[in-house]
Write a protein that holds these residues in place. Sequence first.
Motif, short mmCIF file in Angstrom:
data_model
loop_
_atom_site.label_atom_id
_atom_site.label_comp_id
_atom_site.label_asym_id
_atom_site.label_seq_id
_atom_site.Cartn_x
_atom_site.Cartn_y
_atom_site.Cartn_z
N GLU A 1 -3.59 3.47 0.70
CA GLU A 1 -4.30 3.10 -0.53
C GLU A 1 -3.61 1.90 -1.15
O GLU A 1 -2.39 1.93 -1.36
CB GLU A 1 -4.31 4.27 -1.50
N ASP A 2 -4.37 0.85 -1.44
CA ASP A 2 -3.78 -0.35 -2.04
C ASP A 2 -3.69 -0.18 -3.56
O ASP A 2 -4.18 0.78 -4.12
CB ASP A 2 -4.55 -1.61 -1.64
N SER B 1 -3.42 7.89 5.88
CA SER B 1 -4.33 6.90 5.29
C SER B 1 -3.52 6.07 4.30
O SER B 1 -2.45 6.47 3.86
CB SER B 1 -5.52 7.57 4.60
N GLY C 1 -6.74 0.78 -5.59
CA GLY C 1 -7.36 2.08 -5.37
C GLY C 1 -8.27 2.15 -4.16
O GLY C 1 -8.91 3.16 -3.93
N ASN C 2 -8.33 1.09 -3.36
CA ASN C 2 -9.13 1.10 -2.13
C ASN C 2 -8.39 1.88 -1.07
O ASN C 2 -7.25 1.57 -0.74
CB ASN C 2 -9.39 -0.32 -1.64
N GLU C 3 -9.06 2.90 -0.50
CA GLU C 3 -8.41 3.75 0.50
C GLU C 3 -8.97 3.49 1.88
O GLU C 3 -10.17 3.33 2.07
CB GLU C 3 -8.60 5.22 0.13
N SER C 4 -8.07 3.46 2.86
CA SER C 4 -8.48 3.25 4.25
C SER C 4 -9.04 4.55 4.82
O SER C 4 -8.85 5.63 4.26
CB SER C 4 -7.28 2.81 5.09
N ALA D 1 0.83 -1.20 0.00
CA ALA D 1 0.00 0.00 0.00
C ALA D 1 0.87 1.25 0.00
O ALA D 1 2.02 1.23 0.41
CB ALA D 1 -0.91 0.01 1.22
#
Length: 70
Positions: A52-53, A50, A56-59, A2
């Motif tokens: 981001e993987d 934060s 494109g998924n963001e924590s 990430a």
Amino acid sequence: AARVTGGIDPVGAPAGRAPRDIEVAGKRGANAIRVSGRKLGAGAWRVELSAEDPDGNESDALSAFFRVRH
């Protein structure tokens, strides 16, 4: 892996301290980031990060407060 991004912002006095941006390559699980207190200056600070993987998924952003004393 990430990508971890965010910043360190001054909180309250003394005035004139500049915020810092952070961008590092993270790894799976817990991560630690070291920052030199000498470069930040004395006073209270807030860090917000934060991740981001590659898809494109963001924590959700997490924040913490800390104090630097010289």
